[in-house]
Motif scaffolding. Structure first.
Motif, PDB file in Angstrom:
ATOM      1  N   ALA A   1      -7.937  10.009 -10.757  1.00 37.74           N
ATOM      2  CA  ALA A   1      -7.662   9.282 -11.997  1.00 37.74           C
ATOM      3  C   ALA A   1      -6.467   8.341 -11.826  1.00 37.74           C
ATOM      4  O   ALA A   1      -6.509   7.180 -12.257  1.00 37.74           O
ATOM      5  CB  ALA A   1      -7.391  10.273 -13.133  1.00 37.74           C
ATOM      6  N   LEU A   2      -5.416   8.822 -11.171  1.00 33.88           N
ATOM      7  CA  LEU A   2      -4.234   7.984 -10.950  1.00 33.88           C
ATOM      8  C   LEU A   2      -4.552   6.815 -10.023  1.00 33.88           C
ATOM      9  O   LEU A   2      -4.109   5.683 -10.261  1.00 33.88           O
ATOM     10  CB  LEU A   2      -3.107   8.839 -10.357  1.00 33.88           C
ATOM     11  CG  LEU A   2      -2.514   9.887 -11.297  1.00 33.88           C
ATOM     12  CD1 LEU A   2      -1.585  10.827 -10.537  1.00 33.88           C
ATOM     13  CD2 LEU A   2      -1.749   9.211 -12.436  1.00 33.88           C
ATOM     14  N   VAL A   3      -5.320   7.072  -8.975  1.00 29.32           N
ATOM     15  CA  VAL A   3      -5.692   6.005  -8.047  1.00 29.32           C
ATOM     16  C   VAL A   3      -6.556   4.960  -8.752  1.00 29.32           C
ATOM     17  O   VAL A   3      -6.408   3.759  -8.516  1.00 29.32           O
ATOM     18  CB  VAL A   3      -6.426   6.581  -6.820  1.00 29.32           C
ATOM     19  CG1 VAL A   3      -7.008   5.454  -5.962  1.00 29.32           C
ATOM     20  CG2 VAL A   3      -5.472   7.428  -5.997  1.00 29.32           C
TER      21      VAL A   3
ATOM     22  N   LEU B   1       0.830  -1.202   0.000  1.00 30.28           N
ATOM     23  CA  LEU B   1       0.000   0.000   0.000  1.00 30.28           C
ATOM     24  C   LEU B   1       0.867   1.255   0.000  1.00 30.28           C
ATOM     25  O   LEU B   1       0.535   2.246  -0.653  1.00 30.28           O
ATOM     26  CB  LEU B   1      -0.926   0.007   1.218  1.00 30.28           C
ATOM     27  CG  LEU B   1      -1.925   1.161   1.259  1.00 30.28           C
ATOM     28  CD1 LEU B   1      -2.912   1.059   0.099  1.00 30.28           C
ATOM     29  CD2 LEU B   1      -2.678   1.190   2.585  1.00 30.28           C
ATOM     30  N   GLY B   2       1.991   1.208   0.723  1.00 28.70           N
ATOM     31  CA  GLY B   2       2.897   2.358   0.745  1.00 28.70           C
ATOM     32  C   GLY B   2       3.465   2.664  -0.628  1.00 28.70           C
ATOM     33  O   GLY B   2       3.548   3.833  -1.027  1.00 28.70           O
ATOM     34  N   LEU B   3       3.856   1.634  -1.370  1.00 28.54           N
ATOM     35  CA  LEU B   3       4.396   1.842  -2.717  1.00 28.54           C
ATOM     36  C   LEU B   3       3.329   2.393  -3.658  1.00 28.54           C
ATOM     37  O   LEU B   3       3.625   3.250  -4.500  1.00 28.54           O
ATOM     38  CB  LEU B   3       4.963   0.530  -3.260  1.00 28.54           C
ATOM     39  CG  LEU B   3       6.249   0.031  -2.589  1.00 28.54           C
ATOM     40  CD1 LEU B   3       6.622  -1.349  -3.119  1.00 28.54           C
ATOM     41  CD2 LEU B   3       7.397   1.015  -2.831  1.00 28.54           C
ATOM     42  N   ALA B   4       2.110   1.902  -3.520  1.00 25.99           N
ATOM     43  CA  ALA B   4       1.013   2.423  -4.342  1.00 25.99           C
ATOM     44  C   ALA B   4       0.787   3.903  -4.045  1.00 25.99           C
ATOM     45  O   ALA B   4       0.607   4.721  -4.961  1.00 25.99           O
ATOM     46  CB  ALA B   4      -0.267   1.629  -4.087  1.00 25.99           C
ATOM     47  N   THR B   5       0.819   4.265  -2.766  1.00 28.98           N
ATOM     48  CA  THR B   5       0.645   5.668  -2.376  1.00 28.98           C
ATOM     49  C   THR B   5       1.797   6.526  -2.880  1.00 28.98           C
ATOM     50  O   THR B   5       1.591   7.646  -3.355  1.00 28.98           O
ATOM     51  CB  THR B   5       0.534   5.783  -0.849  1.00 28.98           C
ATOM     52  OG1 THR B   5      -0.503   4.920  -0.376  1.00 28.98           O
ATOM     53  CG2 THR B   5       0.225   7.217  -0.437  1.00 28.98           C
ATOM     54  N   ALA B   6       3.025   6.006  -2.772  1.00 24.82           N
ATOM     55  CA  ALA B   6       4.199   6.754  -3.241  1.00 24.82           C
ATOM     56  C   ALA B   6       4.123   7.003  -4.744  1.00 24.82           C
ATOM     57  O   ALA B   6       4.468   8.097  -5.222  1.00 24.82           O
ATOM     58  CB  ALA B   6       5.474   5.981  -2.906  1.00 24.82           C
ATOM     59  N   LEU B   7       3.662   6.012  -5.499  1.00 22.87           N
ATOM     60  CA  LEU B   7       3.523   6.181  -6.942  1.00 22.87           C
ATOM     61  C   LEU B   7       2.487   7.251  -7.267  1.00 22.87           C
ATOM     62  O   LEU B   7       2.708   8.104  -8.148  1.00 22.87           O
ATOM     63  CB  LEU B   7       3.131   4.847  -7.585  1.00 22.87           C
ATOM     64  CG  LEU B   7       3.000   4.828  -9.112  1.00 22.87           C
ATOM     65  CD1 LEU B   7       4.315   5.229  -9.776  1.00 22.87           C
ATOM     66  CD2 LEU B   7       2.560   3.451  -9.598  1.00 22.87           C
ATOM     67  N   VAL B   8       1.366   7.233  -6.556  1.00 17.95           N
ATOM     68  CA  VAL B   8       0.333   8.253  -6.762  1.00 17.95           C
ATOM     69  C   VAL B   8       0.882   9.634  -6.431  1.00 17.95           C
ATOM     70  O   VAL B   8       0.649  10.611  -7.168  1.00 17.95           O
ATOM     71  CB  VAL B   8      -0.913   7.945  -5.909  1.00 17.95           C
ATOM     72  CG1 VAL B   8      -1.881   9.130  -5.931  1.00 17.95           C
ATOM     73  CG2 VAL B   8      -1.617   6.702  -6.422  1.00 17.95           C
ATOM     74  N   MET B   9       1.630   9.751  -5.349  1.00 18.77           N
ATOM     75  CA  MET B   9       2.161  11.051  -4.934  1.00 18.77           C
ATOM     76  C   MET B   9       3.146  11.606  -5.966  1.00 18.77           C
ATOM     77  O   MET B   9       3.101  12.784  -6.317  1.00 18.77           O
ATOM     78  CB  MET B   9       2.827  10.931  -3.571  1.00 18.77           C
ATOM     79  CG  MET B   9       1.855  10.650  -2.438  1.00 18.77           C
ATOM     80  SD  MET B   9       2.640  10.610  -0.806  1.00 18.77           S
ATOM     81  CE  MET B   9       3.041  12.342  -0.611  1.00 18.77           C
ATOM     82  N   ALA B  10       4.046  10.748  -6.444  1.00 18.13           N
ATOM     83  CA  ALA B  10       5.037  11.209  -7.418  1.00 18.13           C
ATOM     84  C   ALA B  10       4.366  11.639  -8.722  1.00 18.13           C
ATOM     85  O   ALA B  10       4.664  12.709  -9.274  1.00 18.13           O
ATOM     86  CB  ALA B  10       6.057  10.105  -7.683  1.00 18.13           C
TER      87      ALA B  10
END
Length: 224
Positions: free
Chosen positions: A80-82, A43-52
């Motif tokens: 949209a990214l999520v 979940l952290g990696l998914a969030t980091a990808l969305v943030m970047a």
């Protein structure tokens, strides 16, 4: 943008302004999904990808979006990214998708994501904004990884439980003996609060120790 400024952005995101330990943002996923390191880091990696990516897009469009509607536009970009990541998890990591459940779509409502888009990406260049989002995401991944590892080891005696959802041939590690009965409270909500509190306290102690050491250094040099 010089290298020193980029390093400062990276340091701020990972340590100085860490979203989980300093800003205390995004507590819902941090506390709820950190029962194992695999779930937490995923979940952290998914969030980091969305943030970047959201910082990158928002920074690219910042001069084209009218000030009055910037918040709705930023939310649409994040949503949209999520959605893309949610569909990707469902298609390629379905078992993990079922475990993470609602917490992937809830990345949209994670206040740290919109906060960085509004506070940084809307006012800075593409490279710095993308790095800021990635650094903030990396800081969150580190907190989730440490918290998930600690809770999983103390609560179940294992590490990387559920890794077969990512790597079918892999298996969890039994860190503690097979006879270990587990510590139930550690994988329940109270254990999440206690463990996160310990991490925050450890970081604050380390910061205070470093400041005291830095303050004492000139005095020692003067005496020498």
């Amino acid at each position: 943008m010089d290298t020193q400024h980029l390093r400062k952005i990276l340091f701020n995101g990972v340590w100085k302004q860490n979203s989980g330990l300093v800003q205390i943002l995004g507590m819902c996923p941090i506390l709820a999904i950190s029962t194992s390191v695999v779930n937490a880091v995923s979940l952290g990696l998914a969030t980091a990808l969305v943030m970047a990516l959201s910082n990158l897009v928002a920074s690219s469009l910042r001069n084209l979006v009218p000030y009055e509607i910037r918040i709705p536009v930023f939310i649409l970009i994040i949503a949209a990214l999520v959605t893309v990541i949610d569909l990707a998890f469902n298609a390629y990591l379905h078992s993990l998708y079922l475990v993470l459940g609602i917490f992937i779509p809830l990345i949209v409502t994670n206040c740290i994501v919109l906060a960085r888009v509004e506070a940084f990406a809307a006012k800075n260049g593409v490279i710095g904004s993308t790095l800021d989002g990635a650094a903030m995401g990396l800081g969150l991944v580190l907190v989730l990884g440490v918290l998930g590892s600690f809770r999983e080891i103390i609560g179940q005696g294992t590490l990387f439980s559920g890794i077969e959802m990512l790597i079918p041939s892999a298996h969890a590690l039994h860190v503690l003996p097979a006879s270990y009965p587990g510590f139930l409270i550690e994988i329940l909500p109270p254990g999440a609060f206690i463990s996160l509190g310990c991490l925050i306290a450890a970081r604050n102690w380390l910061e205070a120790h470093n400041k005291a050491k830095a303050a004492a250094l000139p005095t020692q040099t003067a005496r020498a």
